[in-house]
Structure formats: structure tokens, C-alpha cells
Design a protein around this motif. Structure first.
Motif, PDB file in Angstrom:
ATOM      1  N   SER A 194       0.834  -1.202   0.000  1.00 52.35           N
ATOM      2  CA  SER A 194       0.000   0.000   0.000  1.00 52.35           C
ATOM      3  C   SER A 194       0.866   1.247   0.000  1.00 52.35           C
ATOM      4  CB  SER A 194      -0.931  -0.002   1.216  1.00 52.35           C
ATOM      5  OG  SER A 194      -1.868  -1.060   1.150  1.00 52.35           O
ATOM      6  N   MET A 195       1.906   1.249   0.831  1.00 51.52           N
ATOM      7  CA  MET A 195       2.771   2.423   0.893  1.00 51.52           C
ATOM      8  C   MET A 195       3.478   2.654  -0.438  1.00 51.52           C
ATOM      9  SD  MET A 195       3.427   4.850   2.973  1.00 51.52           S
ATOM     10  CE  MET A 195       3.142   4.227   4.646  1.00 51.52           C
ATOM     11  N   ALA A 196       3.935   1.572  -1.077  1.00 51.89           N
ATOM     12  CA  ALA A 196       4.576   1.723  -2.380  1.00 51.89           C
ATOM     13  C   ALA A 196       3.583   2.267  -3.412  1.00 51.89           C
ATOM     14  CB  ALA A 196       5.134   0.377  -2.844  1.00 51.89           C
ATOM     15  N   TYR A 197       2.344   1.779  -3.343  1.00 51.75           N
ATOM     16  CA  TYR A 197       1.318   2.229  -4.276  1.00 51.75           C
ATOM     17  C   TYR A 197       0.998   3.708  -4.059  1.00 51.75           C
ATOM     18  CZ  TYR A 197      -3.235   2.246  -6.680  1.00 51.75           C
ATOM     19  OH  TYR A 197      -4.302   2.516  -7.511  1.00 51.75           O
ATOM     20  N   PHE A 198       0.826   4.095  -2.799  1.00 51.23           N
ATOM     21  CA  PHE A 198       0.508   5.490  -2.505  1.00 51.23           C
ATOM     22  C   PHE A 198       1.661   6.412  -2.895  1.00 51.23           C
ATOM     23  CE2 PHE A 198      -2.272   3.667   1.097  1.00 51.23           C
ATOM     24  CZ  PHE A 198      -3.316   3.460   0.219  1.00 51.23           C
ATOM     25  N   GLY A 237       1.724   9.426  -5.744  1.00 49.58           N
ATOM     26  CA  GLY A 237       1.899  10.779  -5.230  1.00 49.58           C
ATOM     27  C   GLY A 237       0.954  11.122  -4.107  1.00 49.58           C
ATOM     28  N   ASP A 238       0.364  10.093  -3.470  1.00 46.78           N
ATOM     29  CA  ASP A 238      -0.585  10.329  -2.378  1.00 46.78           C
ATOM     30  C   ASP A 238       0.088  10.547  -1.027  1.00 46.78           C
ATOM     31  OD1 ASP A 238      -2.665  10.010  -4.172  1.00 46.78           O
ATOM     32  OD2 ASP A 238      -2.937   7.877  -3.721  1.00 46.78           O
ATOM     33  N   ALA A 296      12.012   9.709   3.468  1.00 51.99           N
ATOM     34  CA  ALA A 296      12.601   8.488   4.029  1.00 51.99           C
ATOM     35  C   ALA A 296      11.595   7.709   4.863  1.00 51.99           C
ATOM     36  CB  ALA A 296      13.827   8.850   4.861  1.00 51.99           C
ATOM     37  N   ARG A 297      10.699   8.398   5.576  1.00 51.56           N
ATOM     38  CA  ARG A 297       9.739   7.703   6.439  1.00 51.56           C
ATOM     39  C   ARG A 297       8.780   6.853   5.613  1.00 51.56           C
ATOM     40  NH1 ARG A 297       4.726   8.726   9.137  1.00 51.56           N
ATOM     41  NH2 ARG A 297       4.446  10.715   8.073  1.00 51.56           N
ATOM     42  N   HIS A 298       8.310   7.390   4.498  1.00 54.87           N
ATOM     43  CA  HIS A 298       7.377   6.626   3.670  1.00 54.87           C
ATOM     44  C   HIS A 298       8.086   5.602   2.774  1.00 54.87           C
ATOM     45  CE1 HIS A 298       4.869  10.133   4.797  1.00 54.87           C
ATOM     46  NE2 HIS A 298       3.892   9.242   4.747  1.00 54.87           N
ATOM     47  N   ALA A 299       9.381   5.795   2.556  1.00 50.53           N
ATOM     48  CA  ALA A 299      10.153   4.822   1.779  1.00 50.53           C
ATOM     49  C   ALA A 299      10.547   3.617   2.616  1.00 50.53           C
ATOM     50  CB  ALA A 299      11.401   5.484   1.199  1.00 50.53           C
ATOM     51  N   ASP A 300      10.727   3.804   3.909  1.00 54.48           N
ATOM     52  CA  ASP A 300      11.291   2.775   4.785  1.00 54.48           C
ATOM     53  C   ASP A 300      10.610   1.411   4.708  1.00 54.48           C
ATOM     54  OD1 ASP A 300      13.083   2.069   7.204  1.00 54.48           O
ATOM     55  OD2 ASP A 300      11.059   1.638   7.944  1.00 54.48           O
ATOM     56  N   PRO A 301       9.268   1.304   4.640  1.00 55.51           N
ATOM     57  CA  PRO A 301       8.655  -0.032   4.610  1.00 55.51           C
ATOM     58  C   PRO A 301       9.099  -0.908   3.445  1.00 55.51           C
ATOM     59  CG  PRO A 301       7.007   1.624   5.169  1.00 55.51           C
ATOM     60  CD  PRO A 301       8.247   2.378   4.771  1.00 55.51           C
ATOM     61  N   ALA A 302       9.577  -0.320   2.370  1.00 55.60           N
ATOM     62  CA  ALA A 302      10.026  -1.143   1.237  1.00 55.60           C
ATOM     63  C   ALA A 302      11.180  -2.048   1.628  1.00 55.60           C
ATOM     64  CB  ALA A 302      10.429  -0.252   0.066  1.00 55.60           C
ATOM     65  N   TRP A 303      11.958  -1.654   2.637  1.00 52.67           N
ATOM     66  CA  TRP A 303      13.098  -2.464   3.078  1.00 52.67           C
ATOM     67  C   TRP A 303      12.720  -3.427   4.210  1.00 52.67           C
ATOM     68  CZ3 TRP A 303      13.942   2.118   0.636  1.00 52.67           C
ATOM     69  CH2 TRP A 303      14.946   2.142  -0.340  1.00 52.67           C
ATOM     70  N   GLU A 339      13.569   2.867  -6.882  1.00 49.98           N
ATOM     71  CA  GLU A 339      13.036   4.225  -7.048  1.00 49.98           C
ATOM     72  C   GLU A 339      13.440   5.111  -5.877  1.00 49.98           C
ATOM     73  OE1 GLU A 339      11.571   5.565  -9.519  1.00 49.98           O
ATOM     74  OE2 GLU A 339      10.282   4.155 -10.597  1.00 49.98           O
ATOM     75  N   PHE A 340      13.299   4.604  -4.669  1.00 50.95           N
ATOM     76  CA  PHE A 340      13.621   5.400  -3.481  1.00 50.95           C
ATOM     77  C   PHE A 340      15.128   5.636  -3.358  1.00 50.95           C
ATOM     78  CE2 PHE A 340       9.567   3.362  -1.716  1.00 50.95           C
ATOM     79  CZ  PHE A 340       8.792   4.475  -2.012  1.00 50.95           C
ATOM     80  N   PHE A 341      15.916   4.598  -3.656  1.00 51.32           N
ATOM     81  CA  PHE A 341      17.372   4.729  -3.559  1.00 51.32           C
ATOM     82  C   PHE A 341      17.860   5.823  -4.498  1.00 51.32           C
ATOM     83  CE2 PHE A 341      21.787   3.780  -4.383  1.00 51.32           C
ATOM     84  CZ  PHE A 341      22.287   3.237  -3.211  1.00 51.32           C
ATOM     85  N   ALA A 342      17.331   5.853  -5.709  1.00 54.43           N
ATOM     86  CA  ALA A 342      17.747   6.860  -6.696  1.00 54.43           C
ATOM     87  C   ALA A 342      17.437   8.269  -6.234  1.00 54.43           C
ATOM     88  CB  ALA A 342      17.061   6.579  -8.030  1.00 54.43           C
TER      89      ALA A 342
END
Length: 367
Positions: A48-52, A56-57, A62-69, A97-100
Motif C-alpha cells: 500500500s505504501m509503495a502504491y501510494f 503521489g498520495d 525516508a519515512r514513507h520509503a522505509d517499509p520497502a526495506w 526508485e527510493f534509492f535513486a
């Protein structure tokens, strides 16, 4: 519908939407969310976080990227999913995407920074130094062996056992592949770095050479992730396939110690190898190995995958401790796996453990 703003996620739109609108049927399958007791890092929460973020929702920070890891790439949620959604694959692309954008966690950034310093200093020998066999096996007949950097750096004895066993099984000189497969970079999110590592390994493995992979994470990276990245390389044979094809040459151990087998995620769910390691252990020990409560397709992760030890070390340790506690509660014995990261997790938590490659090296009879 408009394109997702994170371009790498666009091909995964259907998978993302299935997870976002799912009533969390795979929640209990995720080892990270189980130890953290955090809804945000369930498969539903991470997707869900990746989708949002892709839409652009939510802010790209970094806080919203963190769950991907918060994913060990164990594929357990896929087995519980009616749609067989490849959550780990989607999150790997989200990490890129987040790393870049400079949003990766510090552990992922450090892993990427360390990779090339280590890789550029590597030698051919399994323990980090060139050995006589590596120097001598330079002819076209030499079999190239991708042992895996996890074994080379953290279990050099197992790396040597793997080379010895492979040489005995194939009946030809072997030469270790010097390049690392780049899997840590893939999980860190460093897509350009992973591509560079993949091309480096592909250039080292000449077309027509026999090519064997020992560590299943490396084997899956070359077989699956290289193709996804557009890198063309010959698919390696698997060490376990070589061993199970030569069961009649494996001598029975005289040890009476009980053996329990842990299914590595990359070998089992990643490469669909469940029977082969059990057949090998049964041949060597004279009886089927003891099992964990959850096994085969539903086996529990050791906490070693997906760069979780670097990005979420406490969660990784708790996952390993859970497997060890279950092993002991079921009667203990010798804990055997076939994965450099699982072996490292178990040993680092104080549990004596062996790798299947070492058992095969001691059991295989010369031709």
C-alpha cells in the motif's frame, strides 16, 4: 488511469492494487511484520505504501520509503496469496526508485558503499586469497563455480568444501567465479550498481563453459534477476542438482546425531528445490531429516535475506532466534541449511549449524 509517478512500479500496477484492496490474507506469512507486530510492514502495508508513493498520495521521503526495506524477500506471502502476487519483486523495484532519490535507509546505503570496495579487492580463492587450484584451472575445461560472497566472506571453510565437492561431483577442475553476483546491491536499491555487477559477472563466464552456482541466492539472481534487468548470461546449474544426481556416490555418515533441515527461502520458494536437499541428507544420514513445524512452501525465514540484517538488524535477529528456539524445542540436533545468509544468521546467534555443501564434501566418493 494516469501513470504511476514511480516509473519502475508501473508494470506492477495490478499486483499493487490487488494488495491494496486485499483483506490482508497474507498478513501472518510475513516474518518481518510478525516480529515487529507492526501493521505498516505487513505485505498489505508495504505494498500500500509503495502504491501510494507511486501515485503521489504520500510524500516521497525516508519515512514513507522505509517499509520497502521491511522485506526479507522470502516469498512466503506469495504462497498464501490466491493471486500469487510477487510482493518481493515489487518492493525490490520500489527500493530502486527510493534509492535513486536518496531515500534509502542508512543500512542500505552503507551496504552499497561497501560492495565495490570489497569486490575490487577480491581474489579467486574461496578464503580471499588465490589458491593453487584456482591458478592452475585456467584451461577451457575448467568448470566455473559461483560459490557466493556470503560463503567466501563469512564461511570460508564452507566455500572450500563447496569447491571440493563440486570438483568431485563433476570430475573436472573447477575455477571460482571472481565476480560477485551483485545481490546486495539489488536489495539495497542500487539498480545501476546491480547492473554493473551483473555485467561484470556475465563477462567473466564465457559462453560454452560449464557454470555451477552454490549459494541459492546467487543462483536465483543470475537465473531470474539478471533476465529482469536485461543482462544475458548462461543460467548456472545448481549445486544441489549435481549432488542429487550422484546420490549413489554419497557415502553414509557413521554419526548418530539427529539432523534437522531448514528450507532456505531462495532455494525452496525461490528455485523450487524442496526434495533434493532432503534426498541428499537422507542418503548421507540413513534417514529422512527432522523437520520444522512449517516446512517446504510454508517454511519460516531465518532473517538473513533481503538485506534485512543491515537495514533492520533487531528484526533479523528475532527471526533467527525464533527458528533456533523452535529447533531446540523440537529436540535439537544438527541444524543444516543450504544458504550462506541463513548459515550466518544461525551461527551468529550461537547455534551450531552446518551447510549442506560441507556434508556433501565429506560424503562424496571420488570417481
Amino acid at each position: 488511469m494516469p501513470q504511476l509517478r514511480l516509473k519502475l512500479l508501473e508494470p506492477h500496477r495490478t499486483s499493487l492494487e490487488k494488495c491494496v484492496y486485499c483483506p490482508k490474507l497474507s498478513r501472518a506469512a510475513c516474518p518481518v511484520s510478525n516480529v515487529e507486530a507492526n501493521e505498516t510492514v505487513t505485505p498489505w502495508g508495504k505494498m500500500s505504501m509503495a502504491y501510494f508513493a507511486g501515485r503521489g498520495d504520500v510524500p516521497l521521503d525516508a519515512r514513507h520509503a522505509d517499509p520497502a526495506w521491511a522485506c526479507s524477500a522470502c516469498y512466503a506471502c506469495r504462497e498464501r496469496c490466491d493471486h500469487k502476487n510477487e510482493v518481493a519483486t515489487v518492493l525490490t523495484d520500489a527500493r530502486a526508485e527510493f534509492f535513486a532519490r536518496g531515500l534509502a535507509p542508512e543500512g542500505a546505503k552503507r551496504a552499497a558503499e561497501r560492495f565495490w570496495a570489497r569486490e575490487d579487492g577480491r581474489h579467486d580463492g574461496p578464503g580471499g586469497e588465490p589458491d593453487a587450484r584456482a591458478r592452475a584451472a585456467t584451461g577451457a575445461a575448467a568448470v566455473r563455480v559461483l560459490v557466493g560472497c556470503g560463503y567466501v566472506r563469512h564461511a570460508p571453510g564452507v566455500a572450500q568444501d563447496a569447491l571440493d565437492a563440486t570438483e568431485a561431483l563433476v570430475g573436472a577442475p573447477v575455477r571460482p567465479v571472481r565476480a560477485c553476483c551483485g545481490l546486495p546491491l539489488l536489495y539495497a536499491g542500487d539498480r545501476p550498481g546491480f547492473l554493473a555487477a551483473a555485467r561484470r559477472l556475465a563477462a567473466e563466464v564465457a559462453e560454452g563453459e560449464r557454470f555451477v552456482a552454490v549459494d541459492p541466492g546467487c543462483a536465483r539472481a543470475v537465473r531470474v534477476e539478471y533476465a529482469r534487468a536485461g543482462v544475458d548470461v548462461k543460467a548456472p546449474e545448481l549445486f544441489v542438482d549435481l549432488a542429487v544426481a550422484s546420490l549413489d556416490r554419497l557415502q553414509r555418515s557413521t554419526s548418530e546425531r539427529r539432523v534437522r533441515y531448514h528450507d532456505p527461502c531462495q532455494l525452496g520458494r525461490g528455485l523450487d528445490r524442496y526434495d533434493a536437499p532432503r534426498e541428499i541428507l537422507a542418503r548421507i544420514t540413513g534417514r529422512p531429516p527432522e523437520e520444522f513445524i512449517h516446512r517446504r512452501e510454508h517454511a519460516d525465514c531465518s532473517g538473513g535475506g533481503g538485506l534485512v540484517p543491515a537495514t533492520r538488524p533487531a528484526s533479523s535477529a528475532a527471526m533467527a532466534d525464533g527458528r533456533i528456539a523452535e529447533h531446540r524445542a523440537l529436540g535439537g540436533g544438527l541444524l543444516v541449511t543450504h544458504c550462506a545468509q541463513s548459515l550466518r544468521r544461525f551461527r551468529s546467534r550461537g547455534e551450531p549449524a552446518e551447510d549442506l555443501a560441507s556434508l556433501v564434501a565429506r560424503a562424496v566418493a571420488p570417481r
